[in-house]
Design an enzyme around this catalytic site. Structure first.
Site, PDB file in Angstrom:
ATOM      1  N   SER A 105       0.839  -1.204   0.000  1.00 13.75           N
ATOM      2  CA  SER A 105       0.000   0.000   0.000  1.00 13.75           C
ATOM      3  C   SER A 105       0.875   1.256   0.000  1.00 13.75           C
ATOM      4  O   SER A 105       1.632   1.483  -0.934  1.00 13.75           O
ATOM      5  CB  SER A 105      -0.958  -0.040   1.194  1.00 13.75           C
ATOM      6  N   ASP A 159      -9.532  -4.884  -5.169  1.00 17.09           N
ATOM      7  CA  ASP A 159      -8.921  -3.839  -4.336  1.00 17.09           C
ATOM      8  C   ASP A 159      -9.490  -2.473  -4.733  1.00 17.09           C
ATOM      9  O   ASP A 159      -9.440  -2.101  -5.914  1.00 17.09           O
ATOM     10  CB  ASP A 159      -7.404  -3.863  -4.545  1.00 17.09           C
ATOM     11  N   HIS A 187      -7.752  -5.307  -0.712  1.00 21.44           N
ATOM     12  CA  HIS A 187      -6.559  -4.591  -0.265  1.00 21.44           C
ATOM     13  C   HIS A 187      -5.928  -5.328   0.912  1.00 21.44           C
ATOM     14  O   HIS A 187      -6.002  -4.899   2.070  1.00 21.44           O
ATOM     15  CB  HIS A 187      -6.944  -3.165   0.122  1.00 21.44           C
TER      16      HIS A 187
END
Length: 233
Positions: A105, A159, A187
């Site tokens: 991320s 995601d 995610h």
């Protein structure tokens, strides 16, 4: 004693190195014979990030590489980004060598930034490659060129940040090695053992590619000997 190459792991925003170690436990097991994973804590305090609660409620405090404070002035935001890059580079020089960087991320944004720094003016002798897990965009370097170092991209098909992961992929030149693995998930780290093993195999393959590239390019580049300390494992 044979020392395994180290991979630096950069967690997502609003998480921690401890949380990332839990999230990456299957991958760490799959890579253990070949690599040593090193987990770095972000420099800034943070509220819990997306998906952190309630599972990691007892894993605080949480941190990030840059804040999401929308009230920051452009120069304050740029200072945060520069500080994050300097913080990671200092750690790498002190505790390297590192063969590659794994970022999840916001940690993928940080990873991309370090690869770009290495391209701009090599700060380490290491032949780096990057692995982006559910990466967000952009890097911490404005108007940056494409990444030309070898990369691996892990994309979750559901995601909510998938488009940013694709932008990060597009930011890596097709003239270099860039490998893509897509999984049915959001995610988060893939949970399937088969996908985890595939990721481990591709990371190992990309490491070998980066080492061959280092040998073929070594005559072109002069790198200052600026490493101050190597940590023995």
């Amino acid at each position: 004693m044979v020392h395994r190459p180290r991979l630096l792991c950069l967690h997502g925003g609003g998480a921690s190195s401890q949380i990332m170690r839990v999230q990456f436990s299957k991958l760490e097991s799959a890579l253990r014979k070949t690599f040593q994973l090193v987990f770095l804590e972000g420099p800034l305090d943070s509220a819990p990030g997306p998906g952190v609660l309630p599972f990691f409620e007892d894993f605080g405090p949480y941190s990030c590489w840059v804040s999401d404070d929308k009230s920051l002035l452009p120069e304050e935001k740029r200072k945060e980004e520069n500080n994050a890059i300097a913080y990671i580079k200092t750690f790498m020089l002190q505790y390297g060598p590192f063969a590659g960087i794994l970022g999840f991320s916001q940690g993928a944004r940080a990873t991309a930034s370090i690869l770009l720094e290495q391209q701009r003016e090599a700060f380490t002798h290491d032949a780096l490659f990057g692995v982006f897990f559910c990466g967000t965009f952009p890097p911490f370097i404005p108007d940056a060129p494409d990444i030309s170092l070898p990369t691996v991209h892990i994309l979750g098909l559901t995601d909510p940040y998938l488009r940013e992961s694709e932008e990060l992929l597009e930011h890596c030149t097709q003239q270099s090695v860039r490998r893509v693995i897509k999984f049915n998930g959001g995610h988060h780290m893939p949970t399937s053992s088969d996908v985890t093993q595939k990721i481990a195999d591709v990371i190992t393959m990309t490491y070998r590619t980066s080492q061959r590239k280092k040998v073929s390019n070594i005559w072109r580049k002069k790198v200052p000997d600026c490493r101050s300390l190597a940590l023995e494992s």
